[in-house]
Design an enzyme around this catalytic site. Structure first.
Site: not given
Ligand code: NAP
Ligand code: MG
Length: 517
Positions: A286, A320
Protein backbone atom coordinates in the site's frame (compact mmCIF):
# COMPACT_ATOMS: atom_id res chain seq x y z
CA UNK A 1 -19.14 -16.14 19.48
CA UNK A 2 -18.03 -12.54 19.82
CA UNK A 3 -20.55 -9.73 19.57
CA UNK A 4 -21.10 -7.95 16.27
CA UNK A 5 -18.19 -5.69 15.28
CA UNK A 6 -18.62 -2.04 16.27
CA UNK A 7 -16.17 0.79 15.74
CA UNK A 8 -14.37 2.03 18.82
CA UNK A 9 -15.88 5.44 19.63
CA UNK A 10 -13.64 8.53 19.54
CA UNK A 11 -12.96 10.06 22.93
CA UNK A 12 -14.88 13.20 23.83
CA UNK A 13 -12.17 15.35 25.38
CA UNK A 14 -14.64 18.03 26.41
CA UNK A 15 -15.56 15.66 29.25
CA UNK A 16 -13.39 16.44 32.29
CA UNK A 17 -12.75 12.75 33.08
CA UNK A 18 -11.36 12.08 29.61
CA UNK A 19 -9.29 15.24 29.69
CA UNK A 20 -7.81 14.28 33.03
CA UNK A 21 -7.18 10.75 31.79
CA UNK A 22 -5.16 12.00 28.84
CA UNK A 23 -3.26 14.54 30.95
CA UNK A 24 -2.33 11.82 33.40
CA UNK A 25 -1.21 9.50 30.61
CA UNK A 26 0.92 12.24 29.06
CA UNK A 27 2.73 12.71 32.38
CA UNK A 28 3.14 8.98 32.96
CA UNK A 29 4.45 8.29 29.47
CA UNK A 30 6.78 11.29 29.56
CA UNK A 31 8.39 9.96 32.71
CA UNK A 32 9.05 6.66 30.94
CA UNK A 33 10.71 8.11 27.83
CA UNK A 34 14.37 7.69 26.99
CA UNK A 35 14.81 4.02 27.82
CA UNK A 36 16.98 1.51 26.03
CA UNK A 37 15.11 -1.29 24.23
CA UNK A 38 16.23 -4.61 22.80
CA UNK A 39 15.18 -6.35 19.64
CA UNK A 40 13.40 -9.63 20.23
CA UNK A 41 13.86 -12.80 18.18
CA UNK A 42 12.06 -15.94 19.29
CA UNK A 43 11.53 -14.52 22.76
CA UNK A 44 15.20 -13.69 23.22
CA UNK A 45 15.90 -10.03 23.98
CA UNK A 46 19.05 -8.91 22.20
CA UNK A 47 20.98 -5.69 22.75
CA UNK A 48 23.33 -4.56 20.00
CA UNK A 49 25.96 -1.84 19.91
CA UNK A 50 24.47 -0.07 16.91
CA UNK A 51 21.61 2.14 18.15
CA UNK A 52 18.67 3.94 16.61
CA UNK A 53 17.48 6.93 18.60
CA UNK A 54 13.83 7.91 18.30
CA UNK A 55 13.28 11.59 19.06
CA UNK A 56 10.28 13.81 19.71
CA UNK A 57 9.68 15.94 16.58
CA UNK A 58 8.23 18.76 18.73
CA UNK A 59 11.41 18.98 20.74
CA UNK A 60 14.20 17.14 18.94
CA UNK A 61 16.51 17.06 21.95
CA UNK A 62 14.03 14.78 23.75
CA UNK A 63 14.80 11.11 23.29
CA UNK A 64 11.68 8.96 23.12
CA UNK A 65 13.63 5.73 23.20
CA UNK A 66 16.85 4.10 22.10
CA UNK A 67 16.65 0.90 20.08
CA UNK A 68 19.12 -1.82 19.30
CA UNK A 69 19.54 -2.15 15.56
CA UNK A 70 19.73 -5.51 13.88
CA UNK A 71 22.49 -6.35 11.42
CA UNK A 72 21.98 -8.63 8.41
CA UNK A 73 22.91 -11.73 10.44
CA UNK A 74 20.22 -10.98 13.03
CA UNK A 75 17.72 -10.19 10.28
CA UNK A 76 18.36 -13.62 8.77
CA UNK A 77 18.05 -15.22 12.18
CA UNK A 78 14.69 -13.52 12.70
CA UNK A 79 13.33 -15.06 9.49
CA UNK A 80 14.68 -18.52 10.42
CA UNK A 81 13.13 -18.20 13.87
CA UNK A 82 9.77 -17.16 12.44
CA UNK A 83 9.96 -20.14 10.06
CA UNK A 84 10.49 -22.51 12.99
CA UNK A 85 7.63 -20.95 14.98
CA UNK A 86 5.34 -21.30 11.96
CA UNK A 87 5.46 -25.09 12.30
CA UNK A 88 3.49 -24.90 15.55
CA UNK A 89 1.57 -21.64 15.19
CA UNK A 90 -0.08 -22.78 11.93
CA UNK A 91 -1.75 -25.60 13.88
CA UNK A 92 -3.15 -23.43 16.66
CA UNK A 93 -6.94 -23.30 16.17
CA UNK A 94 -8.29 -20.12 14.59
CA UNK A 95 -10.44 -19.42 17.63
CA UNK A 96 -7.42 -19.39 19.90
CA UNK A 97 -5.58 -17.05 17.58
CA UNK A 98 -8.61 -14.76 17.36
CA UNK A 99 -8.94 -14.75 21.14
CA UNK A 100 -5.43 -13.34 21.45
CA UNK A 101 -6.50 -10.41 19.27
CA UNK A 102 -9.64 -9.85 21.33
CA UNK A 103 -7.59 -9.87 24.53
CA UNK A 104 -5.06 -7.46 23.06
CA UNK A 105 -7.87 -5.16 21.93
CA UNK A 106 -9.41 -5.17 25.40
CA UNK A 107 -6.09 -4.37 27.04
CA UNK A 108 -5.33 -1.60 24.57
CA UNK A 109 -8.78 -0.13 25.24
CA UNK A 110 -7.90 -0.02 28.93
CA UNK A 111 -4.63 1.75 28.16
CA UNK A 112 -5.97 3.87 25.34
CA UNK A 113 -4.67 7.17 26.69
CA UNK A 114 -1.20 5.75 27.22
CA UNK A 115 -0.92 4.59 23.63
CA UNK A 116 -2.26 7.95 22.44
CA UNK A 117 0.18 9.83 24.67
CA UNK A 118 3.11 7.96 23.17
CA UNK A 119 1.85 8.81 19.67
CA UNK A 120 1.86 12.45 20.73
CA UNK A 121 5.50 12.28 21.80
CA UNK A 122 6.93 10.05 19.11
CA UNK A 123 5.22 11.32 15.95
CA UNK A 124 3.61 14.60 17.03
CA UNK A 125 -0.09 13.68 16.93
CA UNK A 126 -2.63 16.04 18.45
CA UNK A 127 -4.98 14.55 21.04
CA UNK A 128 -7.75 13.92 18.53
CA UNK A 129 -5.43 12.44 15.91
CA UNK A 130 -3.71 10.20 18.44
CA UNK A 131 -7.03 9.05 19.83
CA UNK A 132 -8.25 8.16 16.32
CA UNK A 133 -5.05 6.21 15.63
CA UNK A 134 -5.46 4.16 18.82
CA UNK A 135 -9.17 3.59 18.16
CA UNK A 136 -8.35 2.29 14.68
CA UNK A 137 -5.77 -0.11 16.10
CA UNK A 138 -8.42 -1.52 18.44
CA UNK A 139 -10.85 -1.75 15.53
CA UNK A 140 -8.40 -3.73 13.39
CA UNK A 141 -7.94 -6.34 16.10
CA UNK A 142 -11.66 -6.66 16.82
CA UNK A 143 -12.44 -6.82 13.10
CA UNK A 144 -9.73 -9.24 11.98
CA UNK A 145 -10.42 -11.55 14.94
CA UNK A 146 -14.03 -11.86 13.78
CA UNK A 147 -12.99 -12.17 10.16
CA UNK A 148 -10.72 -15.10 10.98
CA UNK A 149 -13.64 -16.91 12.58
CA UNK A 150 -15.61 -16.37 9.39
CA UNK A 151 -12.82 -17.78 7.21
CA UNK A 152 -12.37 -20.73 9.58
CA UNK A 153 -16.04 -21.70 9.34
CA UNK A 154 -17.28 -24.13 6.63
CA UNK A 155 -17.16 -22.40 3.23
CA UNK A 156 -20.08 -22.64 0.80
CA UNK A 157 -19.43 -24.96 -2.17
CA UNK A 158 -21.64 -26.38 -4.87
CA UNK A 159 -22.83 -29.88 -3.93
CA UNK A 160 -22.11 -32.86 -6.11
CA UNK A 161 -23.26 -36.48 -5.72
CA UNK A 162 -20.85 -39.06 -4.30
CA UNK A 163 -18.38 -36.58 -2.86
CA UNK A 164 -17.91 -34.61 0.28
CA UNK A 165 -16.16 -31.36 -0.52
CA UNK A 166 -14.61 -28.73 1.63
CA UNK A 167 -12.46 -25.63 1.28
CA UNK A 168 -10.04 -24.76 4.06
CA UNK A 169 -8.15 -21.50 4.34
CA UNK A 170 -4.61 -22.12 5.55
CA UNK A 171 -1.76 -19.69 6.26
CA UNK A 172 1.13 -18.90 3.92
CA UNK A 173 4.23 -18.96 6.11
CA UNK A 174 6.68 -16.27 7.19
CA UNK A 175 5.84 -12.65 6.50
CA UNK A 176 7.92 -9.48 6.69
CA UNK A 177 5.73 -6.68 8.04
CA UNK A 178 6.90 -3.18 7.13
CA UNK A 179 4.60 -0.40 8.32
CA UNK A 180 5.00 3.40 8.02
CA UNK A 181 5.22 5.91 10.87
CA UNK A 182 2.15 7.98 10.02
CA UNK A 183 -0.44 5.67 11.54
CA UNK A 184 2.33 4.41 13.73
CA UNK A 185 -0.01 2.32 15.83
CA UNK A 186 -3.09 1.53 13.70
CA UNK A 187 -1.38 0.42 10.52
CA UNK A 188 1.35 -1.48 12.37
CA UNK A 189 -1.27 -3.28 14.45
CA UNK A 190 -3.54 -4.00 11.48
CA UNK A 191 -0.75 -5.38 9.31
CA UNK A 192 0.76 -7.47 12.10
CA UNK A 193 -2.42 -8.94 13.54
CA UNK A 194 -3.96 -9.74 10.14
CA UNK A 195 -0.88 -11.82 9.30
CA UNK A 196 -0.77 -13.53 12.68
CA UNK A 197 -4.46 -14.27 13.20
CA UNK A 198 -4.47 -16.11 9.87
CA UNK A 199 -1.76 -18.44 11.22
CA UNK A 200 1.38 -16.89 9.77
CA UNK A 201 4.44 -15.84 11.73
CA UNK A 202 6.19 -12.55 11.09
CA UNK A 203 9.15 -10.32 11.53
CA UNK A 204 7.88 -6.87 12.39
CA UNK A 205 10.20 -4.05 11.35
CA UNK A 206 8.70 -0.78 12.57
CA UNK A 207 9.54 2.48 10.84
CA UNK A 208 12.75 4.08 12.07
CA UNK A 209 10.64 7.12 12.94
CA UNK A 210 8.31 5.26 15.31
CA UNK A 211 9.93 2.20 16.90
CA UNK A 212 8.67 3.07 20.41
CA UNK A 213 5.01 2.67 19.41
CA UNK A 214 5.87 -0.64 17.79
CA UNK A 215 7.68 -1.70 20.94
CA UNK A 216 4.75 -0.79 23.18
CA UNK A 217 2.43 -2.89 21.03
CA UNK A 218 4.88 -5.77 20.90
CA UNK A 219 4.97 -5.81 24.69
CA UNK A 220 1.19 -5.90 24.79
CA UNK A 221 1.20 -8.96 22.52
CA UNK A 222 3.60 -10.72 24.88
CA UNK A 223 1.41 -9.78 27.81
CA UNK A 224 -1.70 -11.38 26.31
CA UNK A 225 0.17 -14.60 25.70
CA UNK A 226 1.26 -14.57 22.07
CA UNK A 227 3.85 -17.36 21.88
CA UNK A 228 7.49 -16.39 21.35
CA UNK A 229 8.62 -16.38 17.72
CA UNK A 230 5.18 -15.65 16.25
CA UNK A 231 6.01 -11.95 16.08
CA UNK A 232 9.70 -11.07 16.08
CA UNK A 233 10.59 -7.44 16.73
CA UNK A 234 13.47 -6.19 14.62
CA UNK A 235 14.54 -2.57 14.36
CA UNK A 236 16.91 -1.39 11.68
CA UNK A 237 17.12 0.61 8.51
CA UNK A 238 14.88 -0.52 5.70
CA UNK A 239 17.74 -0.44 3.25
CA UNK A 240 19.91 -2.89 5.21
CA UNK A 241 17.80 -5.28 7.28
CA UNK A 242 14.67 -4.72 5.17
CA UNK A 243 16.35 -5.90 1.99
CA UNK A 244 17.87 -8.94 3.70
CA UNK A 245 14.50 -10.08 5.01
CA UNK A 246 12.59 -9.36 1.80
CA UNK A 247 15.17 -11.37 -0.16
CA UNK A 248 15.33 -14.32 2.26
CA UNK A 249 14.26 -17.58 0.56
CA UNK A 250 12.08 -18.55 3.54
CA UNK A 251 10.11 -15.31 3.37
CA UNK A 252 6.72 -16.19 1.93
CA UNK A 253 5.09 -12.75 1.82
CA UNK A 254 5.80 -9.08 2.43
CA UNK A 255 3.19 -6.78 3.84
CA UNK A 256 4.29 -3.22 3.18
CA UNK A 257 2.74 0.19 3.68
CA UNK A 258 4.78 3.25 2.81
CA UNK A 259 6.04 5.30 -0.08
CA UNK A 260 5.77 4.45 -3.77
CA UNK A 261 9.54 4.32 -4.19
CA UNK A 262 10.08 1.77 -1.42
CA UNK A 263 7.03 -0.23 -2.51
CA UNK A 264 8.37 -0.54 -6.04
CA UNK A 265 11.78 -1.56 -4.73
CA UNK A 266 10.33 -4.25 -2.46
CA UNK A 267 8.14 -5.57 -5.24
CA UNK A 268 11.16 -5.91 -7.54
CA UNK A 269 13.36 -7.54 -4.93
CA UNK A 270 10.64 -9.97 -3.87
CA UNK A 271 10.04 -11.02 -7.46
CA UNK A 272 13.56 -12.46 -7.77
CA UNK A 273 13.53 -16.15 -6.87
CA UNK A 274 16.44 -16.95 -4.56
CA UNK A 275 18.37 -20.24 -4.38
CA UNK A 276 16.35 -22.69 -2.31
CA UNK A 277 13.12 -20.69 -2.60
CA UNK A 278 10.11 -22.87 -3.49
CA UNK A 279 7.35 -20.26 -4.03
CA UNK A 280 6.68 -16.92 -5.59
CA UNK A 281 6.49 -14.35 -2.82
CA UNK A 282 3.29 -12.48 -2.33
CA UNK A 283 3.60 -8.71 -2.00
CA UNK A 284 0.91 -6.61 -0.44
CA UNK A 285 2.02 -3.03 -1.00
CA UNK A 286 0.00 0.00 0.00
CA UNK A 287 1.73 3.14 -1.19
CA UNK A 288 1.43 6.89 -1.60
CA UNK A 289 -1.27 9.18 -2.85
CA UNK A 290 -1.91 12.51 -4.52
CA UNK A 291 -5.46 12.97 -3.41
CA UNK A 292 -7.88 15.54 -4.74
CA UNK A 293 -11.12 17.16 -3.72
CA UNK A 294 -13.15 18.38 -6.65
CA UNK A 295 -15.27 21.46 -5.95
CA UNK A 296 -18.22 21.97 -8.27
CA UNK A 297 -20.19 25.18 -8.73
CA UNK A 298 -23.39 23.72 -7.27
CA UNK A 299 -22.23 23.23 -3.74
CA UNK A 300 -22.19 24.59 -0.22
CA UNK A 301 -18.85 26.39 -0.43
CA UNK A 302 -18.46 26.88 3.33
CA UNK A 303 -18.90 23.20 4.06
CA UNK A 304 -16.64 22.30 1.13
CA UNK A 305 -13.90 24.63 2.37
CA UNK A 306 -14.23 23.23 5.87
CA UNK A 307 -13.91 19.63 4.64
CA UNK A 308 -10.98 20.53 2.39
CA UNK A 309 -9.05 22.17 5.23
CA UNK A 310 -9.72 19.21 7.54
CA UNK A 311 -8.61 16.76 4.83
CA UNK A 312 -5.50 18.77 3.97
CA UNK A 313 -4.16 19.65 7.40
CA UNK A 314 -5.24 16.92 9.83
CA UNK A 315 -2.02 15.42 11.26
CA UNK A 316 -0.09 18.06 9.31
CA UNK A 317 -1.14 16.56 5.98
CA UNK A 318 0.84 13.41 6.70
CA UNK A 319 -1.90 10.98 5.74
CA UNK A 320 -1.83 8.91 2.60
CA UNK A 321 -5.46 10.04 2.20
CA UNK A 322 -4.78 13.76 2.77
CA UNK A 323 -6.21 16.25 0.29
CA UNK A 324 -3.20 17.76 -1.40
CA UNK A 325 -5.10 19.16 -4.35
CA UNK A 326 -8.34 21.10 -4.49
CA UNK A 327 -9.60 21.21 -8.07
CA UNK A 328 -12.11 24.03 -8.27
CA UNK A 329 -14.51 24.97 -11.04
CA UNK A 330 -13.72 28.51 -12.30
CA UNK A 331 -17.07 30.11 -11.43
CA UNK A 332 -16.57 29.53 -7.69
CA UNK A 333 -12.76 29.52 -7.62
CA UNK A 334 -12.05 32.92 -6.06
CA UNK A 335 -14.72 32.59 -3.39
CA UNK A 336 -13.53 29.08 -2.51
CA UNK A 337 -9.87 30.12 -2.21
CA UNK A 338 -10.86 32.97 0.08
CA UNK A 339 -12.81 30.62 2.37
CA UNK A 340 -10.03 28.03 2.48
CA UNK A 341 -7.42 30.68 3.27
CA UNK A 342 -9.49 32.13 6.13
CA UNK A 343 -9.95 28.69 7.69
CA UNK A 344 -6.33 27.72 7.19
CA UNK A 345 -5.07 30.86 8.88
CA UNK A 346 -7.26 30.10 11.89
CA UNK A 347 -5.58 26.72 12.54
CA UNK A 348 -3.37 26.49 15.62
CA UNK A 349 0.17 25.13 15.30
CA UNK A 350 1.96 24.12 18.48
CA UNK A 351 2.96 21.45 20.94
CA UNK A 352 0.70 18.46 20.33
CA UNK A 353 0.41 17.65 24.03
CA UNK A 354 -1.50 20.91 24.41
CA UNK A 355 -5.18 20.06 23.78
CA UNK A 356 -5.69 23.41 22.04
CA UNK A 357 -3.27 22.47 19.27
CA UNK A 358 -4.67 21.46 15.89
CA UNK A 359 -1.37 20.92 14.06
CA UNK A 360 1.82 19.56 15.63
CA UNK A 361 5.21 19.13 13.93
CA UNK A 362 6.05 17.08 10.85
CA UNK A 363 7.83 13.85 11.59
CA UNK A 364 11.52 14.68 11.12
CA UNK A 365 13.98 17.27 9.88
CA UNK A 366 14.44 15.66 6.48
CA UNK A 367 10.72 15.68 5.92
CA UNK A 368 10.45 19.34 7.00
CA UNK A 369 13.18 20.36 4.59
CA UNK A 370 11.67 18.40 1.73
CA UNK A 371 8.28 20.02 2.30
CA UNK A 372 9.82 23.52 2.36
CA UNK A 373 11.52 22.72 -0.92
CA UNK A 374 8.22 21.64 -2.45
CA UNK A 375 6.71 24.97 -1.37
CA UNK A 376 9.56 26.80 -3.10
CA UNK A 377 9.12 24.70 -6.24
CA UNK A 378 5.39 25.34 -6.17
CA UNK A 379 5.93 29.10 -6.22
CA UNK A 380 8.76 28.92 -8.77
CA UNK A 381 6.52 27.03 -11.14
CA UNK A 382 3.89 29.77 -11.01
CA UNK A 383 1.87 29.01 -7.87
CA UNK A 384 0.59 31.90 -5.74
CA UNK A 385 1.31 31.49 -2.02
CA UNK A 386 -1.89 32.52 -0.22
CA UNK A 387 -1.36 31.04 3.26
CA UNK A 388 1.62 29.84 5.31
CA UNK A 389 4.81 28.84 3.53
CA UNK A 390 7.31 28.97 6.39
CA UNK A 391 8.55 27.18 9.46
CA UNK A 392 6.65 27.91 12.64
CA UNK A 393 9.04 28.28 15.56
CA UNK A 394 12.68 27.28 15.49
CA UNK A 395 13.03 24.23 17.69
CA UNK A 396 10.66 21.48 16.59
CA UNK A 397 9.79 20.56 13.02
CA UNK A 398 6.77 22.84 12.82
CA UNK A 399 5.45 24.21 9.56
CA UNK A 400 2.64 26.65 8.84
CA UNK A 401 -0.35 25.18 7.06
CA UNK A 402 0.25 26.25 3.50
CA UNK A 403 -2.06 26.94 0.57
CA UNK A 404 -0.74 27.59 -2.92
CA UNK A 405 -3.30 28.78 -5.45
CA UNK A 406 -3.21 28.91 -9.27
CA UNK A 407 -1.20 25.71 -9.49
CA UNK A 408 -0.99 24.21 -12.97
CA UNK A 409 -2.43 20.67 -13.18
CA UNK A 410 0.93 19.27 -14.28
CA UNK A 411 3.14 21.29 -11.91
CA UNK A 412 5.46 19.33 -9.62
CA UNK A 413 3.36 20.03 -6.52
CA UNK A 414 0.25 18.90 -8.39
CA UNK A 415 1.84 15.56 -9.26
CA UNK A 416 4.24 14.42 -6.53
CA UNK A 417 3.26 13.36 -3.04
CA UNK A 418 4.45 16.03 -0.59
CA UNK A 419 3.27 14.40 2.64
CA UNK A 420 3.02 17.60 4.59
CA UNK A 421 0.68 20.54 5.25
CA UNK A 422 0.56 21.88 1.70
CA UNK A 423 -2.59 22.25 -0.35
CA UNK A 424 -2.37 23.04 -4.08
CA UNK A 425 -5.44 24.74 -5.51
CA UNK A 426 -6.04 24.20 -9.22
CA UNK A 427 -8.53 26.08 -11.37
CA UNK A 428 -10.66 24.01 -13.77
CA UNK A 429 -12.73 25.44 -16.64
CA UNK A 430 -15.79 23.37 -15.78
CA UNK A 431 -16.82 20.06 -14.22
CA UNK A 432 -15.53 17.96 -17.16
CA UNK A 433 -12.18 19.66 -17.00
CA UNK A 434 -12.03 19.16 -13.23
CA UNK A 435 -12.71 15.44 -13.58
CA UNK A 436 -9.99 15.15 -16.21
CA UNK A 437 -7.50 16.89 -13.92
CA UNK A 438 -8.53 14.68 -11.00
CA UNK A 439 -7.36 11.61 -12.91
CA UNK A 440 -4.09 13.08 -14.20
CA UNK A 441 -1.65 11.56 -11.68
CA UNK A 442 -0.05 8.13 -11.40
CA UNK A 443 -1.78 7.60 -8.04
CA UNK A 444 -5.32 6.51 -7.19
CA UNK A 445 -5.83 6.40 -3.45
CA UNK A 446 -8.55 8.74 -2.20
CA UNK A 447 -10.61 11.49 -3.75
CA UNK A 448 -13.82 13.36 -3.28
CA UNK A 449 -16.36 15.55 -4.93
CA UNK A 450 -18.45 18.38 -3.55
CA UNK A 451 -21.60 18.86 -5.60
CA UNK A 452 -25.35 18.85 -5.06
CA UNK A 453 -25.89 17.86 -8.67
CA UNK A 454 -26.94 14.19 -8.71
CA UNK A 455 -25.75 13.56 -12.27
CA UNK A 456 -22.31 14.91 -11.50
CA UNK A 457 -22.16 12.89 -8.31
CA UNK A 458 -22.79 9.74 -10.37
CA UNK A 459 -20.28 10.71 -13.02
CA UNK A 460 -17.62 11.30 -10.39
CA UNK A 461 -18.43 7.99 -8.69
CA UNK A 462 -17.88 6.23 -12.02
CA UNK A 463 -14.99 8.17 -13.49
CA UNK A 464 -12.84 9.38 -10.58
CA UNK A 465 -10.35 6.48 -10.44
CA UNK A 466 -9.49 6.02 -6.76
CA UNK A 467 -9.82 3.20 -4.25
CA UNK A 468 -11.68 5.33 -1.70
CA UNK A 469 -14.10 7.91 -2.99
CA UNK A 470 -16.11 10.38 -0.93
CA UNK A 471 -19.08 12.56 -1.80
CA UNK A 472 -19.81 15.78 0.11
CA UNK A 473 -17.56 14.93 3.06
CA UNK A 474 -13.89 14.97 3.98
CA UNK A 475 -11.64 12.45 2.23
CA UNK A 476 -9.70 11.24 5.30
CA UNK A 477 -10.73 9.17 8.31
CA UNK A 478 -11.65 5.80 6.76
CA UNK A 479 -13.20 3.56 9.39
CA UNK A 480 -12.47 -0.14 9.78
CA UNK A 481 -15.33 -2.23 8.44
CA UNK A 482 -17.11 0.87 7.12
CA UNK A 483 -14.67 2.09 4.47
CA UNK A 484 -12.31 -0.75 3.43
CA UNK A 485 -9.13 1.04 2.45
CA UNK A 486 -6.66 0.70 -0.41
CA UNK A 487 -5.64 2.42 -3.61
CA UNK A 488 -5.31 1.94 -7.37
CA UNK A 489 -2.38 2.41 -9.75
CA UNK A 490 0.81 3.56 -8.01
CA UNK A 491 -1.07 3.84 -4.74
CA UNK A 492 -0.70 0.11 -4.30
CA UNK A 493 -2.17 -3.33 -4.61
CA UNK A 494 -5.60 -2.27 -3.33
CA UNK A 495 -5.58 -4.55 -0.30
CA UNK A 496 -8.68 -2.98 1.23
CA UNK A 497 -7.47 -3.05 4.81
CA UNK A 498 -10.33 -3.20 7.27
CA UNK A 499 -12.53 -4.98 4.72
CA UNK A 500 -13.77 -8.52 4.18
CA UNK A 501 -11.20 -9.34 1.48
CA UNK A 502 -8.13 -8.36 3.50
CA UNK A 503 -7.40 -11.60 5.36
CA UNK A 504 -7.46 -13.53 2.10
CA UNK A 505 -4.16 -11.87 1.26
CA UNK A 506 -2.52 -13.85 4.07
CA UNK A 507 -4.23 -17.15 3.31
CA UNK A 508 -4.30 -19.83 0.64
CA UNK A 509 -7.22 -22.16 0.08
CA UNK A 510 -6.97 -25.92 0.14
CA UNK A 511 -9.78 -27.67 -1.70
CA UNK A 512 -10.45 -31.17 -0.37
CA UNK A 513 -12.67 -33.71 -2.07
CA UNK A 514 -13.52 -37.08 -0.56
CA UNK A 515 -15.35 -39.91 -2.30
CA UNK A 516 -18.37 -41.12 -0.32
CA UNK A 517 -20.50 -44.20 -0.97
P1 NAP B 1 8.69 4.81 3.63
O1 NAP B 1 9.80 5.75 3.78
O2 NAP B 1 8.45 4.16 2.34
O3 NAP B 1 8.89 3.70 4.77
C1 NAP B 1 7.92 2.71 5.05
C2 NAP B 1 8.59 1.56 5.72
O4 NAP B 1 9.45 0.91 4.78
C3 NAP B 1 9.47 1.94 6.90
O5 NAP B 1 9.32 0.98 7.90
C4 NAP B 1 10.85 1.90 6.29
O6 NAP B 1 11.86 1.66 7.21
C5 NAP B 1 10.72 0.71 5.37
N1 NAP B 1 11.72 0.57 4.33
C6 NAP B 1 12.44 1.54 3.71
N2 NAP B 1 13.27 0.98 2.77
C7 NAP B 1 13.05 -0.37 2.82
C8 NAP B 1 13.60 -1.49 2.13
N3 NAP B 1 14.53 -1.35 1.20
N4 NAP B 1 13.15 -2.73 2.45
C9 NAP B 1 12.22 -2.89 3.41
N5 NAP B 1 11.68 -1.88 4.09
C10 NAP B 1 12.08 -0.62 3.80
O7 NAP B 1 7.31 5.50 4.04
P2 NAP B 1 7.03 6.37 5.33
O8 NAP B 1 7.78 7.64 5.22
O9 NAP B 1 7.24 5.56 6.55
O10 NAP B 1 5.47 6.59 5.22
C11 NAP B 1 4.88 7.55 4.41
C12 NAP B 1 4.38 6.96 3.12
O11 NAP B 1 3.47 5.91 3.39
C13 NAP B 1 3.62 7.93 2.25
O12 NAP B 1 4.00 7.73 0.92
C14 NAP B 1 2.17 7.53 2.45
O13 NAP B 1 1.30 7.89 1.42
C15 NAP B 1 2.29 6.05 2.60
N6 NAP B 1 1.14 5.46 3.27
C16 NAP B 1 0.25 4.74 2.53
C17 NAP B 1 -0.87 4.19 3.12
C18 NAP B 1 -1.86 3.39 2.32
O14 NAP B 1 -2.72 2.73 2.92
N7 NAP B 1 -1.79 3.41 1.01
C19 NAP B 1 -1.08 4.38 4.49
C20 NAP B 1 -0.15 5.13 5.21
C21 NAP B 1 0.96 5.66 4.60
P3 NAP B 1 12.82 2.86 7.68
O15 NAP B 1 11.96 3.81 8.39
O16 NAP B 1 13.78 2.16 8.57
O17 NAP B 1 13.43 3.42 6.43
MG1 MG C 1 10.57 7.25 6.07
Amino acid sequence: MPTKFKNEPFTDFSKPANRKGMEKALLKVRAELGKDHPLVIGGEEIMTADKLVSINPSSPSTVVGTFSKADPALANRAIETAAAAFETWKNVPAKKRADILFKAAALMRKRKFEFSALLTYEVGKSWAEADADTAEAIDFMEFYGREMLRYAAPQPLTKTAGEQNELRYIPLGVGVVVPPWNFALAILVGMTTAAVVTGNTVVLKPSSDSPAIGWKFFQLLREVGLPAGVVNFVVGSGATVGDVMVAHPKTRFISFTGSKEVGIHINELAAKVQPGQIWLKRVVAEMGGKDSILIDSETDLDAAAQATVASAFGFQGQKCSAASRAIVVASVYDRFVEKVVARTKALTVGMPEDPATYMGPVVNRGSMEKILQYIETGVKEGGRLVAGGKRAGTDGFFLEPTVIADVAPTATIAQEEIFGPVLAVIKAKDFDDALRIANNTEFGLTGGVWTKNKKRQERAKNEFHVGNFYVNRKITGALVGVHPFGGFNMSGTDSKAGGRDYLLLFLQAKSISQKVK
